[in-house]
Write an enzyme that holds these catalytic residues in place. Structure first.
Site, PDB file in Angstrom:
ATOM      1  N   ASP A  87     -95.437 -33.148-109.172  1.00  0.00           N
ATOM      2  CA  ASP A  87     -94.711 -33.578-110.376  1.00  0.00           C
ATOM      3  C   ASP A  87     -95.561 -33.413-111.628  1.00  0.00           C
ATOM      4  OD1 ASP A  87     -92.616 -34.159-108.805  1.00  0.00           O
ATOM      5  OD2 ASP A  87     -92.939 -36.338-108.770  1.00  0.00           O
ATOM      6  N   LYS A 118     -73.969 -20.698 -85.752  1.00  0.00           N
ATOM      7  CA  LYS A 118     -73.002 -20.367 -86.810  1.00  0.00           C
ATOM      8  C   LYS A 118     -72.933 -21.572 -87.754  1.00  0.00           C
ATOM      9  CE  LYS A 118     -68.278 -18.690 -87.520  1.00  0.00           C
ATOM     10  NZ  LYS A 118     -68.165 -19.356 -88.785  1.00  0.00           N
ATOM     11  N   ASP A 163     -71.947 -24.050 -90.605  1.00  0.00           N
ATOM     12  CA  ASP A 163     -70.667 -24.408 -91.205  1.00  0.00           C
ATOM     13  C   ASP A 163     -70.894 -24.801 -92.670  1.00  0.00           C
ATOM     14  OD1 ASP A 163     -68.030 -24.857 -91.459  1.00  0.00           O
ATOM     15  OD2 ASP A 163     -67.976 -26.708 -90.278  1.00  0.00           O
ATOM     16  N   TYR A 186     -79.359 -15.136 -93.154  1.00  0.00           N
ATOM     17  CA  TYR A 186     -79.309 -14.486 -91.849  1.00  0.00           C
ATOM     18  C   TYR A 186     -78.967 -13.003 -91.877  1.00  0.00           C
ATOM     19  CZ  TYR A 186     -74.585 -16.217 -92.786  1.00  0.00           C
ATOM     20  OH  TYR A 186     -73.403 -16.526 -93.388  1.00  0.00           O
ATOM     21  N   CYS A 230     -53.449 -46.144-109.879  1.00  0.00           N
ATOM     22  CA  CYS A 230     -52.697 -47.228-110.493  1.00  0.00           C
ATOM     23  C   CYS A 230     -53.469 -47.694-111.728  1.00  0.00           C
ATOM     24  CB  CYS A 230     -52.549 -48.381-109.492  1.00  0.00           C
ATOM     25  SG  CYS A 230     -52.010 -49.904-110.285  1.00  0.00           S
TER      26      CYS A 230
HETATM   27  S1  IVH Z   1     -73.384 -12.911 -89.949  1.00  0.00           S
HETATM   28  C1  IVH Z   1     -70.957  -9.131 -91.497  1.00  0.00           C
HETATM   29  N1  IVH Z   1     -74.505 -15.074 -89.059  1.00  0.00           N
HETATM   30  O1  IVH Z   1     -69.492 -17.319 -90.604  1.00  0.00           O
HETATM   31  C2  IVH Z   1     -70.880 -10.561 -91.188  1.00  0.00           C
HETATM   32  N2  IVH Z   1     -72.504 -15.302 -90.315  1.00  0.00           N
HETATM   33  O2  IVH Z   1     -66.747 -15.090 -90.519  1.00  0.00           O
HETATM   34  C3  IVH Z   1     -72.155 -11.228 -91.456  1.00  0.00           C
HETATM   35  N3  IVH Z   1     -71.819 -17.631 -90.708  1.00  0.00           N
HETATM   36  O3  IVH Z   1     -68.879 -14.816 -92.953  1.00  0.00           O
HETATM   37  C4  IVH Z   1     -72.138 -12.632 -91.082  1.00  0.00           C
HETATM   38  N4  IVH Z   1     -73.480 -18.557 -89.634  1.00  0.00           N
HETATM   39  O4  IVH Z   1     -70.098 -17.056 -93.695  1.00  0.00           O
HETATM   40  C5  IVH Z   1     -73.476 -14.566 -89.747  1.00  0.00           C
HETATM   41  N5  IVH Z   1     -75.661 -16.922 -88.249  1.00  0.00           N
HETATM   42  C6  IVH Z   1     -74.639 -16.411 -88.929  1.00  0.00           C
HETATM   43  C7  IVH Z   1     -73.659 -17.225 -89.530  1.00  0.00           C
HETATM   44  C8  IVH Z   1     -72.584 -16.625 -90.219  1.00  0.00           C
HETATM   45  C9  IVH Z   1     -72.386 -18.776 -90.332  1.00  0.00           C
HETATM   46  C10 IVH Z   1     -70.559 -17.548 -91.472  1.00  0.00           C
HETATM   47  C11 IVH Z   1     -70.527 -16.459 -92.502  1.00  0.00           C
HETATM   48  C12 IVH Z   1     -69.494 -15.520 -91.966  1.00  0.00           C
HETATM   49  C13 IVH Z   1     -68.595 -16.456 -91.212  1.00  0.00           C
HETATM   50  C14 IVH Z   1     -67.790 -15.824 -90.097  1.00  0.00           C
END
Ligand code: IVH
Length: 696
Positions: free
Chosen positions: A48, A125, A127, A234, A433
């Site tokens: 800081d 994946k 979210d 990713y 309200c």
């Molecule tokens: S690769 C060409 N890797 O899930 C597609 N997507 O439709 C490249 N997502 O559009 C995406 N984790 O927003 C990829 N480990 C991961 C992911 C990931 C989340 C999302 C992303 C993608 C959607 C699937």
């Protein structure tokens, strides 16, 4: 190893540009160590200090500000309208499936199209919200949301405030680089954000993804900076990239300064993929953020290119989505609830149904717009889902089960509690309200807020007692608490209906009354900053109240301040300033404040109470964890009063941890691993009372 200047090294004017450059670099490195590597090498305090120094110099010499200055992360840029920009490469989405059989088919398709057997990489994946980051000559140029895949919104100013996203890359990077990933909000930050929203009378976000997406679209980037967004990157796009496999791309991404996926696994068979999926289907509950499946990608970039893409999806990757636990159940009725600030929330009463181990009877329908979107009719069968998050939600209607002539569920036009005509504010999704002084749930909500722990902390009063006081006409606004007398309270009676419908009359016992009055009396010592939070100005949460109190020092100065003057306070934007002005323009509020002041409630900052009590903890970074005999806020205040600094997470720069009951096992493990001393509350008390020096 980076050495850093102390604030005492005053640079001469000639080397000032270099000094600013070095300071910028150092801060970016420390930021990376902390947010990406989770391995800080200096204390928060030192960080800081350096940041403040850079800020000071930048203010004086704006001509030397670096394009990757960490001060950009503080935000402050306002985006009135997000500009739509075209993606350099279309932003495809992934084909997805809920079945292992379809993953097997994907594998067959891939094998048939390739000469050599593919290797796969399995990932989580995330979210969150998909983002594309463009770097030119290593500098973050643009951040764009997915939009329709061809063009998205330019959210660069907001994304720059996310500390785990590099503003400038390290090492040897290509001139042009596009990196894609997900912006997410960790659970802990999400819950804290929702608590704060409830404190200021804002509806909570339904899940971390919505919160992340809402945050990215805020107009004020300084607000985004406070949201605690994080990311995982990713995918790398560009020409002549220095790797041949997807797996190896992550070494480069890391080297350049990006935060990469938490888990990666090379898989060479369907069995290995299946094991990865099954493992994370259950283990995901332990993660500190939401995932909704796993992604399976062909590892070799050359093979990815051979496979190519359809119009919508790449052929080299597929997403396996975890089945959200879902049930179909009939709607019994819809209730409309009114909260402290008058916002009306529709709630669906459902035929009880078992979902992921719990019985679900009710689910929020959130607001008017959602009811409209779902187009719910009376007696409809509704799909209820429980994803990673705790709150069940209605995701759809089974139209084949709709009764002929079923009537559409309409939103009420009048308050279910006081029958006042509901209104809707420009740009807001819900109705409210406006009868804030008479509408019972609003009156009760205000009183409950006033006595709550972070406000006046009168724990001898509670919901039941407030009902009783309201029923008997003894309180209407918070100032009335201070007129309560023993003789008024002792005689109070309330009829309650027992389990078997038997009627009982209850009245306050003498001890209860004494406790209530003592609690109210004690609250007169609550410092001004908490009183300011307690009086319930919309959008003024705990932190804003503190900042306002410290800046203006007393209530008169706040009540008389113009919108512009209010906005001079850090944290106070247009919406908050407007709400404060409106609060003090309302007669009922002014009367209540005057009465509270007469009763002896603190409406001035007591500088003395903020003077340090001792300097025994001077310069120490301390983490508190667990439950203490006093509230955590009081514990933190105590640390500050003795010169210590509260930090939220344990690192090697933490001096010690004060552990109460139920200290989190992860925190304990981390402290033990780093050899950080853990003190009990008693040991800490001894230390601050200087009866025993535990360590120097
Ligand atoms: S690769 C060409 N890797 O899930 C597609 N997507 O439709 C490249 N997502 O559009 C995406 N984790 O927003 C990829 N480990 C991961 C992911 C990931 C989340 C999302 C992303 C993608 C959607 C699937």
């Amino acid at each position: 190893m980076i050495t850093h200047h102390s604030a005492a090294d005053v640079p001469s004017a000639s080397c000032l540009p270099d000094y600013i450059k070095t300071l910028t670099q150092q801060l970016n490195q420390h930021n990376y160590n902390y947010y990406v590597l989770d391995n800080p090498t200096i204390s928060d305090y030192e960080f800081d200090q350096l940041l403040e120094e850079l800020q000071r110099l930048e203010k004086e010499y704006p001509q030397y500000i670096q394009p990757d200055s960490p001060t950009l992360r503080i935000g402050g840029e306002i985006t009135k309208q997000f500009v739509t920009v075209a993606h350099v490469f279309p932003m495809l989405s992934l084909g997805n499936t809920y079945s292992i059989e379809e993953i097997e088919e994907f594998d067959k398709r891939v094998q048939n199209a390739l000469i050599e057997k593919p290797e796969y990489v399995c990932e989580l994946k995330y979210d969150g919200v998909a983002i594309s980051l463009i770097y030119e000559k290593g500098i973050l140029l643009r951040a764009v949301t997915r939009g329709d895949g061809i063009q998205g919104d330019d959210v660069t100013q907001n994304v720059k405030t996310i500390k785990s996203i590099p503003l400038k890359l390290f090492g040897d990077f290509p001139d042009f680089l596009e990196v894609r990933g997900e912006i997410l909000l960790p659970h802990q930050v999400f819950h804290k954000l929702n608590e704060e929203r409830e404190d200021i009378g804002e509806p909570p976000f339904a899940n971390p993804r919505n919160a992340a997406s809402g945050s990215l679209k805020l107009q004020d980037s300084a607000e985004v900076a406070k949201r605690g967004l994080d990311c995982r990157l990713y995918l790398v796009l560009g020409e002549n990239l220095p790797f041949e496999t997807h797996f190896n791309s992550f070494f480069k991404l890391k080297e350049w300064g990006f935060k990469t996926p938490d888990v990666l696994q090379k898989c060479n068979s369907i069995d290995e993929i299946r094991a990865f999926i099954n493992h994370w289907d259950t283990e995901r509950e332990k993660l500190s953020f939401d995932i909704d499946g796993v992604v399976i990608k062909v590892n070799h970039i050359f093979q990815q290119q051979q496979l190519g893409a359809t119009a919508k999806n790449p052929r080299w990757a597929i997403a396996y989505k975890f089945k959200a636990q879902r049930q179909l159940t009939p709607l019994l009725s819809v209730d409309f609830q009114v909260g402290r600030t008058g916002v009306v929330t529709p709630v669906a009463n459902l035929q009880p149904v078992l979902l992921a181990g719990t019985v679900v009877k009710r689910a929020s329908l959130h607001n008017y717009d959602i009811i409209q979107q779902l187009d719910i009719h009376d007696n409809d069968f509704l799909y209820v889902e429980k994803g990673g998050e705790i709150i069940p939600k209605i995701v759809g209607v089974e139209l084949s089960k709709r009764l002929p002539n079923a009537q559409k569920v309409t939103f009420i036009s009048h308050c279910p509690s006081c029958n006042t005509l509901l209104t809707r504010k420009e740009g807001e999704a819900g109705f409210y309200c406006p009868n804030e002084w008479e509408c019972p749930p609003q009156v009760k909500g205000k009183l409950e807020h006033f006595i709550s722990r972070k406000a006046m902390n009168i724990d001898s009063l509670g919901e039941g007692k407030i009902y009783m006081l309201l029923d008997n006409g003894l309180v209407k606004s918070s100032a009335d608490f201070y007129n309560l007398k023993q003789e008024l309270l002792l005689g109070l009676e309330k009829r309650i209906t027992g389990e078997n419908n038997e009627q009982r009359i209850v009245s306050f016992r003498e001890k209860t009354v004494e406790n209530m009055l003592a609690g109210i009396e004690q609250s007169k010592n609550v410092p001004f900053e908490r009183v300011l939070f307690a009086i319930g100005i919309r959008y003024v949460g705990e932190t804003t109240a503190k900042k306002l109190a410290r800046y203006f020092k007393n209530i008169d100065a706040i009540a008389n301040a113009s919108k512009e003057e209010l906005k001079a306070v850090d944290d106070v934007g247009e919406q908050v300033a407007e709400s404060i002005v409106q609060f003090f323009n309302t007669v009922e509020n002014l009367e209540n404040v005057v009465k509270l002041r007469k009763a002896g409630v603190q409406f001035e900052l007591n500088e003395e109470s903020r003077e340090p009590i001792s300097n025994v903890l001077d310069g120490k970074s301390i983490v508190v964890s667990g439950v203490f005999s006093i509230s955590r806020d009081e514990m933190k205040q105590k640390i500050e009063q003795h010169g210590g600094k509260n930090v939220s997470s344990i690192s090697k720069n933490t001096d010690f941890v004060v552990a109460g009951d139920n200290m989190g096992p992860e925190k304990r493990k981390k402290a033990e691993k780093l050899g950080i001393p853990i003190l009990s509350e008693e040991e800490f008390e001894l230390m601050v009372n200087q009866q025993k020096i535990i360590f120097s």
